[in-house]
Design an enzyme around this catalytic site. Structure first.
Site, PDB file in Angstrom:
ATOM      1  N   LYS A  76      75.664  11.300   0.285  1.00  0.00           N
ATOM      2  CA  LYS A  76      76.381  11.509  -0.976  1.00  0.00           C
ATOM      3  C   LYS A  76      77.417  10.412  -1.243  1.00  0.00           C
ATOM      4  O   LYS A  76      78.133   9.991  -0.345  1.00  0.00           O
ATOM      5  CB  LYS A  76      77.082  12.864  -0.963  1.00  0.00           C
ATOM      6  CG  LYS A  76      76.141  14.047  -0.924  1.00  0.00           C
ATOM      7  CD  LYS A  76      76.922  15.352  -0.911  1.00  0.00           C
ATOM      8  CE  LYS A  76      75.985  16.557  -0.887  1.00  0.00           C
ATOM      9  NZ  LYS A  76      76.724  17.822  -0.776  1.00  0.00           N
ATOM     10  N   ASP A 129      76.543   6.436 -16.682  1.00  0.00           N
ATOM     11  CA  ASP A 129      75.520   6.580 -15.637  1.00  0.00           C
ATOM     12  C   ASP A 129      75.083   5.210 -15.123  1.00  0.00           C
ATOM     13  O   ASP A 129      74.852   5.021 -13.916  1.00  0.00           O
ATOM     14  CB  ASP A 129      74.319   7.352 -16.204  1.00  0.00           C
ATOM     15  CG  ASP A 129      73.320   7.732 -15.116  1.00  0.00           C
ATOM     16  OD1 ASP A 129      73.752   8.080 -14.006  1.00  0.00           O
ATOM     17  OD2 ASP A 129      72.108   7.693 -15.388  1.00  0.00           O
TER      18      ASP A 129
END
Lengths: 253, 253
Positions: B218, B172
């Site tokens: 996105k 992440d």
């Protein structure tokens, strides 16, 4: 060797390897309570060994919401019958420790682990309330695991909010524990996490995992992270775990 | 207000919010080095403010493999021209700090953050080598981010191995940093992680993220975690990040 490994595996289950997993089903379905099962005497330890700290018990950092939910589930771990006798309830609290096998005895591999400085990732901080405060409960009838989680200030990702990796860590911990109960020692094979809403630091959350199916060595589980009152969905996850022979990990193969 | 928030955002970029993200493209493409750009004087700070610790620089806990890879990429951050003049190379090292905005000045929201005890999850431990040791490099031509990661003994999951959540945390962090460079402030929307092979504690790993595409808000990225020599694949991941207005997080909306 076999004896040593047997003890290693007992310790492994006790301390919740592979994502802080809880004891195996064989122990959980015993008529004794989880607390009793894992008493040092049963592990064959000298009486002068102190009991390890169970991190799943309340401490001063737990907020009112954390305590409310803890009491809600904990009160259902033991029910009083008509005659005053106490019996196991539908939920079981799963103890949680910060390292493997510290309080057991065993062979060469165990000795290596005892000497190790390794600590469970979610329990590696001594400051209560700073990182992961959580407790897991398991319901065997419903095949559900529930964790109550209070996110400390050292888990920051976005400013003032919990790091996506810290959330993934708690999800892996809860579904891993659940898979371990269902299938014995497991490793994570897949986590597919949808992050729906950021989580402010300090929040108390409910993490609920549900068993979907077990196919051979595979265990499929879903998991939701919600606000403590259940009104806000923060993440939803599908997870796949695979059974392993734990001695492979311990032997470094 | 606008001025305060502007400074907040500068600090945000500087310290890598949302998964320890690096500075925005506007700063990265400057002719000055990253180190120079983030000097306290440029942030308008009094000279008596000490420089924050950059956790991405080598320390005594870094093993030989970590140092070898660090030198490999760091040597490509600046190249010497024929006349002896130095120019930017294909890679850029991204600095990494443990909290937001400590060394900047600003308005009421900034003041709240300065007073906060919050620390970036991956940089919250003072013992060097105990948890996450890593450094990120970015290659703008190839649209790639590479992290070198040494997994400390406090990241344990399965006995002797790295917790699945700690691996997810590093993934992440790297893909979040990459998405931030591509698209400015972002939050994680999805992480789909396949765990192929357990990672022994103490390992040095290479985490490489590649941009797939950007569609409106996105950003789609893939990421692989391999052994330091690239011979073993430990995880592969697809990730989706979504652009946000950072002031929403800072204002608590």
């Amino acid at each position: 060797m076999a004896r040593s490994l047997g003890r290693v595996c007992l310790g492994f289950h006790r301390l919740g390897a592979l994502s802080s997993a809880p004891p195996p089903p064989s122990l959980l379905t015993s008529s004794r309570s989880v607390r009793t099962i894992f008493a040092p005497a049963i592990l064959g330890l000298p009486s002068f060994f102190s009991k390890p700290r169970d991190f799943s018990l309340p401490n001063s950092s737990w907020g009112s919401e954390m305590m409310r939910l803890y009491k809600h589930y904990n009160s259902q771990c033991e029910v009083e019958m008509e005659g005053g006798e106490k019996q196991e309830g539908p939920w079981q609290r799963l103890p949680s420790y910060n390292r493997f096998l510290k309080y057991a005895t065993g062979g060469v591999y165990l000795s290596k682990i005892i000497q190790s400085k390794a600590r469970l990732f979610t329990r590696n901080n001594r400051d209560t309330g700073a990182t992961f405060e959580y407790v897991l409960f398991f319901n065997s009838e419903e095949q559900k695991c529930v964790a109550i989680f209070q996110a400390g200030h050292l888990l920051e990702g976005p400013p003032g909010h919990v790091h996506g990796g810290a959330i993934a860590t708690m999800i892996d911990t809860v579904v891993g524990a659940h898979a371990n109960i269902v299938s014995g020692p497991v490793v994570t094979a897949n986590l597919n996490i949808n992050y729906r809403r950021p989580i402010p630091l300090g929040s108390t959350l409910v993490i609920e995992s549900s068993l979907i199916k077990k196919e051979g060595k595979k265990v499929f589980i879903t998991c939701k992270v919600t606000s403590s009152d259940g009104s806000k969905l923060h993440t939803d996850t599908t997870a796949l775990f695979v059974s392993i022979n734990i001695s492979h990990l311990l032997l470094g193969s």
